[in-house]
Design a protein around this motif. Structure first.
Motif, PDB file in Angstrom:
ATOM      1  N   ASN A 101      32.536  33.149  42.976  1.00  0.00           N
ATOM      2  CA  ASN A 101      32.632  34.588  42.798  1.00  0.00           C
ATOM      3  C   ASN A 101      32.137  34.948  41.398  1.00  0.00           C
ATOM      4  O   ASN A 101      32.546  34.342  40.409  1.00  0.00           O
ATOM      5  CB  ASN A 101      34.075  35.070  42.985  1.00  0.00           C
ATOM      6  CG  ASN A 101      34.147  36.577  43.009  1.00  0.00           C
ATOM      7  OD1 ASN A 101      33.477  37.221  43.788  1.00  0.00           O
ATOM      8  ND2 ASN A 101      34.953  37.143  42.126  1.00  0.00           N
ATOM      9  N   GLU A 147      31.589  37.991  38.558  1.00  0.00           N
ATOM     10  CA  GLU A 147      32.039  39.316  38.150  1.00  0.00           C
ATOM     11  C   GLU A 147      31.410  39.641  36.799  1.00  0.00           C
ATOM     12  O   GLU A 147      31.477  38.842  35.870  1.00  0.00           O
ATOM     13  CB  GLU A 147      33.564  39.334  38.036  1.00  0.00           C
ATOM     14  CG  GLU A 147      34.118  40.663  37.609  1.00  0.00           C
ATOM     15  CD  GLU A 147      35.622  40.612  37.453  1.00  0.00           C
ATOM     16  OE1 GLU A 147      36.315  41.027  38.395  1.00  0.00           O
ATOM     17  OE2 GLU A 147      36.089  40.142  36.408  1.00  0.00           O
ATOM     18  N   LYS A 152      31.339  42.911  34.092  1.00  0.00           N
ATOM     19  CA  LYS A 152      31.858  44.238  33.760  1.00  0.00           C
ATOM     20  C   LYS A 152      31.376  44.645  32.380  1.00  0.00           C
ATOM     21  O   LYS A 152      31.164  43.802  31.507  1.00  0.00           O
ATOM     22  CB  LYS A 152      33.389  44.250  33.787  1.00  0.00           C
ATOM     23  CG  LYS A 152      33.966  44.044  35.164  1.00  0.00           C
ATOM     24  CD  LYS A 152      35.465  44.200  35.169  1.00  0.00           C
ATOM     25  CE  LYS A 152      35.977  44.052  36.604  1.00  0.00           C
ATOM     26  NZ  LYS A 152      37.385  44.401  36.708  1.00  0.00           N
ATOM     27  N   GLU A 161      37.258  49.555  30.138  1.00  0.00           N
ATOM     28  CA  GLU A 161      36.271  49.188  31.146  1.00  0.00           C
ATOM     29  C   GLU A 161      35.421  50.403  31.494  1.00  0.00           C
ATOM     30  O   GLU A 161      35.940  51.466  31.815  1.00  0.00           O
ATOM     31  CB  GLU A 161      36.961  48.658  32.399  1.00  0.00           C
ATOM     32  CG  GLU A 161      35.995  48.173  33.447  1.00  0.00           C
ATOM     33  CD  GLU A 161      36.683  47.621  34.674  1.00  0.00           C
ATOM     34  OE1 GLU A 161      36.146  47.843  35.770  1.00  0.00           O
ATOM     35  OE2 GLU A 161      37.753  46.992  34.540  1.00  0.00           O
ATOM     36  N   THR A 172      31.791  48.206  36.626  1.00  0.00           N
ATOM     37  CA  THR A 172      31.638  46.873  37.208  1.00  0.00           C
ATOM     38  C   THR A 172      30.234  46.788  37.782  1.00  0.00           C
ATOM     39  O   THR A 172      29.882  47.554  38.674  1.00  0.00           O
ATOM     40  CB  THR A 172      32.677  46.625  38.319  1.00  0.00           C
ATOM     41  OG1 THR A 172      33.982  46.719  37.753  1.00  0.00           O
ATOM     42  CG2 THR A 172      32.491  45.254  38.937  1.00  0.00           C
ATOM     43  N   VAL A 204      28.702  43.697  38.858  1.00  0.00           N
ATOM     44  CA  VAL A 204      28.647  42.684  39.910  1.00  0.00           C
ATOM     45  C   VAL A 204      30.069  42.233  40.209  1.00  0.00           C
ATOM     46  O   VAL A 204      30.854  42.021  39.287  1.00  0.00           O
ATOM     47  CB  VAL A 204      27.810  41.455  39.462  1.00  0.00           C
ATOM     48  CG1 VAL A 204      27.783  40.384  40.541  1.00  0.00           C
ATOM     49  CG2 VAL A 204      26.407  41.853  39.058  1.00  0.00           C
ATOM     50  N   ASN A 205      30.385  42.095  41.483  1.00  0.00           N
ATOM     51  CA  ASN A 205      31.668  41.518  41.895  1.00  0.00           C
ATOM     52  C   ASN A 205      31.499  40.997  43.319  1.00  0.00           C
ATOM     53  O   ASN A 205      31.861  41.658  44.285  1.00  0.00           O
ATOM     54  CB  ASN A 205      32.794  42.542  41.821  1.00  0.00           C
ATOM     55  CG  ASN A 205      34.147  41.906  42.048  1.00  0.00           C
ATOM     56  OD1 ASN A 205      34.264  40.681  42.046  1.00  0.00           O
ATOM     57  ND2 ASN A 205      35.165  42.709  42.255  1.00  0.00           N
ATOM     58  N   GLU A 206      30.895  39.807  43.427  1.00  0.00           N
ATOM     59  CA  GLU A 206      30.632  39.243  44.750  1.00  0.00           C
ATOM     60  C   GLU A 206      30.402  37.748  44.666  1.00  0.00           C
ATOM     61  O   GLU A 206      30.166  37.198  43.599  1.00  0.00           O
ATOM     62  CB  GLU A 206      29.424  39.923  45.398  1.00  0.00           C
ATOM     63  CG  GLU A 206      28.156  39.800  44.600  1.00  0.00           C
ATOM     64  CD  GLU A 206      27.044  40.681  45.152  1.00  0.00           C
ATOM     65  OE1 GLU A 206      25.904  40.179  45.208  1.00  0.00           O
ATOM     66  OE2 GLU A 206      27.307  41.833  45.519  1.00  0.00           O
ATOM     67  N   GLU A 207      30.473  37.110  45.812  1.00  0.00           N
ATOM     68  CA  GLU A 207      30.207  35.679  45.937  1.00  0.00           C
ATOM     69  C   GLU A 207      28.699  35.471  45.856  1.00  0.00           C
ATOM     70  O   GLU A 207      27.940  36.153  46.530  1.00  0.00           O
ATOM     71  CB  GLU A 207      30.735  35.180  47.280  1.00  0.00           C
ATOM     72  CG  GLU A 207      30.664  33.700  47.474  1.00  0.00           C
ATOM     73  CD  GLU A 207      31.835  32.961  46.876  1.00  0.00           C
ATOM     74  OE1 GLU A 207      31.736  31.737  46.779  1.00  0.00           O
ATOM     75  OE2 GLU A 207      32.839  33.590  46.506  1.00  0.00           O
ATOM     76  N   ARG A 226      31.880  36.553  34.389  1.00  0.00           N
ATOM     77  CA  ARG A 226      32.872  35.541  34.781  1.00  0.00           C
ATOM     78  C   ARG A 226      32.437  34.907  36.100  1.00  0.00           C
ATOM     79  O   ARG A 226      32.073  35.614  37.029  1.00  0.00           O
ATOM     80  CB  ARG A 226      34.244  36.176  34.976  1.00  0.00           C
ATOM     81  CG  ARG A 226      34.881  36.680  33.723  1.00  0.00           C
ATOM     82  CD  ARG A 226      36.282  37.238  34.016  1.00  0.00           C
ATOM     83  NE  ARG A 226      36.912  37.695  32.798  1.00  0.00           N
ATOM     84  CZ  ARG A 226      36.888  38.950  32.357  1.00  0.00           C
ATOM     85  NH1 ARG A 226      36.267  39.872  33.060  1.00  0.00           N
ATOM     86  NH2 ARG A 226      37.490  39.281  31.245  1.00  0.00           N
ATOM     87  N   SER A 227      32.488  33.575  36.149  1.00  0.00           N
ATOM     88  CA  SER A 227      32.181  32.849  37.375  1.00  0.00           C
ATOM     89  C   SER A 227      32.916  31.523  37.331  1.00  0.00           C
ATOM     90  O   SER A 227      32.677  30.710  36.435  1.00  0.00           O
ATOM     91  CB  SER A 227      30.677  32.613  37.493  1.00  0.00           C
ATOM     92  OG  SER A 227      30.387  31.845  38.634  1.00  0.00           O
TER      93      SER A 227
END
Length: 73
Positions: free
Chosen positions: A14, A16, A18, A26, A29, A31-34, A59-60
């Protein structure tokens, strides 16, 4: 004020990304995906934001990276 952020993912997981202002609020966002391993790019459109310093955090899995960007209008 549009910029492209390029990033690489070494393994499946996953992802993310931000954007934060300098105070830690914040903003968006991106990107927030697999995602599978590979190179990617995402666009950040900042026309509604004020000039200043912004941070984006990727973050991954067990990886975290913070980068700084400066928006000048």
């Amino acid at each position: 004020p549009v910029t492209t952020i390029n990033y690489s993912i070494p393994e499946v997981g996953n992802v993310e990304m931000k954007v934060y202002d300098i105070l830690g609020n914040e903003i968006e966002t991106l990107v927030n995906e697999e995602k599978i391993a590979g190179n990617y790019a995402t666009n950040f459109e900042a026309s509604s934001l004020a000039s200043g310093v912004y941070l984006y955090i990727l973050r991954s899995n067990n990886f975290v990276q913070t980068k700084k960007m400066i928006l000048m209008k």
